[in-house]
Design a protein around this motif. Sequence first.
Motif, PDB file in Angstrom:
ATOM      1  N   PHE A 154       0.836  -1.192   0.000  1.00 50.86           N
ATOM      2  CA  PHE A 154       0.000   0.000   0.000  1.00 50.86           C
ATOM      3  C   PHE A 154       0.879   1.253   0.000  1.00 50.86           C
ATOM      4  O   PHE A 154       0.685   2.176  -0.801  1.00 50.86           O
ATOM      5  CB  PHE A 154      -0.892  -0.024   1.240  1.00 50.86           C
ATOM      6  CG  PHE A 154      -1.790   1.171   1.418  1.00 50.86           C
ATOM      7  CD1 PHE A 154      -3.074   1.174   0.891  1.00 50.86           C
ATOM      8  CD2 PHE A 154      -1.367   2.275   2.136  1.00 50.86           C
ATOM      9  CE1 PHE A 154      -3.908   2.262   1.071  1.00 50.86           C
ATOM     10  CE2 PHE A 154      -2.200   3.368   2.309  1.00 50.86           C
ATOM     11  CZ  PHE A 154      -3.471   3.363   1.781  1.00 50.86           C
ATOM     12  N   SER A 155       1.870   1.276   0.864  1.00 49.85           N
ATOM     13  CA  SER A 155       2.748   2.439   0.975  1.00 49.85           C
ATOM     14  C   SER A 155       3.573   2.659  -0.294  1.00 49.85           C
ATOM     15  O   SER A 155       3.819   3.798  -0.692  1.00 49.85           O
ATOM     16  CB  SER A 155       3.681   2.286   2.179  1.00 49.85           C
ATOM     17  OG  SER A 155       2.943   2.310   3.371  1.00 49.85           O
ATOM     18  N   GLN A 156       4.005   1.574  -0.943  1.00 43.40           N
ATOM     19  CA  GLN A 156       4.767   1.705  -2.187  1.00 43.40           C
ATOM     20  C   GLN A 156       3.934   2.377  -3.271  1.00 43.40           C
ATOM     21  O   GLN A 156       4.405   3.265  -3.975  1.00 43.40           O
ATOM     22  CB  GLN A 156       5.234   0.331  -2.673  1.00 43.40           C
ATOM     23  CG  GLN A 156       6.369  -0.249  -1.867  1.00 43.40           C
ATOM     24  CD  GLN A 156       6.677  -1.683  -2.243  1.00 43.40           C
ATOM     25  OE1 GLN A 156       5.809  -2.435  -2.669  1.00 43.40           O
ATOM     26  NE2 GLN A 156       7.939  -2.069  -2.081  1.00 43.40           N
ATOM     27  N   LEU A 157       2.672   1.927  -3.400  1.00 43.27           N
ATOM     28  CA  LEU A 157       1.796   2.544  -4.402  1.00 43.27           C
ATOM     29  C   LEU A 157       1.491   3.991  -4.027  1.00 43.27           C
ATOM     30  O   LEU A 157       1.472   4.870  -4.885  1.00 43.27           O
ATOM     31  CB  LEU A 157       0.511   1.736  -4.553  1.00 43.27           C
ATOM     32  CG  LEU A 157       0.674   0.376  -5.232  1.00 43.27           C
ATOM     33  CD1 LEU A 157      -0.622  -0.416  -5.163  1.00 43.27           C
ATOM     34  CD2 LEU A 157       1.115   0.531  -6.680  1.00 43.27           C
ATOM     35  N   CYS A 158       1.256   4.255  -2.744  1.00 47.09           N
ATOM     36  CA  CYS A 158       1.001   5.624  -2.289  1.00 47.09           C
ATOM     37  C   CYS A 158       2.188   6.528  -2.609  1.00 47.09           C
ATOM     38  O   CYS A 158       2.007   7.686  -3.004  1.00 47.09           O
ATOM     39  CB  CYS A 158       0.728   5.656  -0.792  1.00 47.09           C
ATOM     40  SG  CYS A 158      -0.916   5.107  -0.304  1.00 47.09           S
TER      41      CYS A 158
END
Length: 169
Positions: A154-158
């Motif tokens: 999730f954080s990588q895409l964010c």
Amino acid sequence: MDKKRKTVLIAVAAMLLVVAIFLLPRRAQPLGELIPAPETARVDGLFCISTIVPTPDGYGTFDTGDCRVEGYPDSEAAAALRSAMSEISVQRYYRLPTSLLSRFTQNENYVTVWWIPEDGQKHDLYLNWDEGFIYDDANRAVAYKIDGDAQQAFSQLCAVISEYGTYTR
């Protein structure tokens, strides 16, 4: 046991085996390999969060709000989104209509990445930061179970969407 009953039992067992094979998880693969986003397709992304989530490098946080990016086919943003999807390792699961996996509710902590290839079938991928599954609107019979930490994915895409997108409150 008579011959007819034995034949029915064998047929039922064979059918259950076939169903089980389709419902079992597949081998781990990069998400970008399972659902390829063609180089000629526009790739867009959005995240909306209501909690603070650490960035992949651990130095910053995303505050409450929405961030959207428009990644034209030949853009750096589209390439970054494709790359981030390819780094997420998942296993494919087939979902039954009554399965827990099929009851996806979009909450306020989600990332969605979408594209429309030349065949016109729009792919909307939804990832909740507190779940380990990615859902594809183009194929509702399938979910993708993330290998490892769903919050990291999730954080990588964010991070990609935040870098290339516009942020609104």
